[in-house]
Scaffold this active site. Structure first.
Site, short mmCIF file in Angstrom:
data_model
loop_
_atom_site.label_atom_id
_atom_site.label_comp_id
_atom_site.label_asym_id
_atom_site.label_seq_id
_atom_site.Cartn_x
_atom_site.Cartn_y
_atom_site.Cartn_z
CE LYS A 51 2.22 5.97 5.20
NZ LYS A 51 2.58 4.68 4.49
CG ASP B 273 -0.13 3.32 9.51
OD1 ASP B 273 -0.92 3.49 10.25
OD2 ASP B 273 0.25 1.88 9.25
#
Length: 207
Positions: free
Chosen positions: A118, A136
């Site tokens: 991420k 997220d």
């Protein structure tokens, strides 16, 4: 699928080329901000970083930081002990393995301490406009409420969103972050103000 194309179009039309709310002025500051933002709000990170970057204005300065001193600058951030350790390790690796230049490819970024998929994707999205999705907590929630994914992990959810949307992923990622942060909130989603309400069948939807 027609519904998914409509969702994509609505995200892109309601958010005009959105960017992160993290405040940074160079690639070094960006990667630090993104690492600090894990399980922490952008608002909190933006309060921390002005003094942090005064104390450590470059990747070399961060690589030479004393752990306890660094912790004192970021102690209001969640998981600051681990983050301080990883920030120094990350900076040392950039200086030792990459000649002081932060790498701009996924494989090398992920080789750095504290940089998972991420974080790597967000850095590449924000700095390069790369066609990546990053998941997220906001993107995960929005994707599942809109029935774009049933995956149990952020990585698998990312795969679903990438397959569905295909392009403009950098803008769609940030649009979904902002949408989840301000409209499709975890508690008390603002369904009456939502431009996607007619496409949403989530059990969390407020009539």
């Amino acid at each position: 699928m027609k519904r998914n194309l409509e969702i994509k179009h609505l995200f892109l039309s309601h958010f005009d080329k959105p960017v992160t709310e993290l405040k940074f002025s160079n690639l070094y500051e960006l990667i630090v901000c993104v690492m600090l933002s894990a399980q922490c709000t952008d608002k909190r990170v933006n309060l921390i970083t002005p003094e942090l970057f005064k104390a450590y204005p470059s990747i070399k300065d961060l690589a030479n930081a004393r752990l306890n001193s660094l912790k004192s600058y970021i102690q209001s951030c969640s998981f600051f002990n681990n983050k301080a350790t990883n920030l120094i390790k990350m900076a040392k690796a950039v200086c030792e393995d990459f000649g002081g230049e932060i790498p701009l490819n996924e494989k090398d970024l992920k080789s750095l301490a504290g940089v998972g998929q991420k974080t790597a994707h967000v850095v590449l999205i924000e700095w390069c406009g790369a066609n990546f999705m990053a998941v997220d907590t906001h993107v995960f929630r929005v994707a599942h409420r809109l029935d774009l994914s049933k995956a149990k992990t952020p990585e698998a959810t990312e795969e679903d969103l990438t397959r569905i949307f295909k392009d403009n992923l950098n803008y769609l990622h940030q649009a979904m972050v902002l949408f989840g942060r301000y409209t499709c909130k975890a508690k008390n989603p603002l369904c009456e103000q939502c431009f996607l309400a007619h496409l949403c069948k989530s059990k969390d939807k407020k009539a």
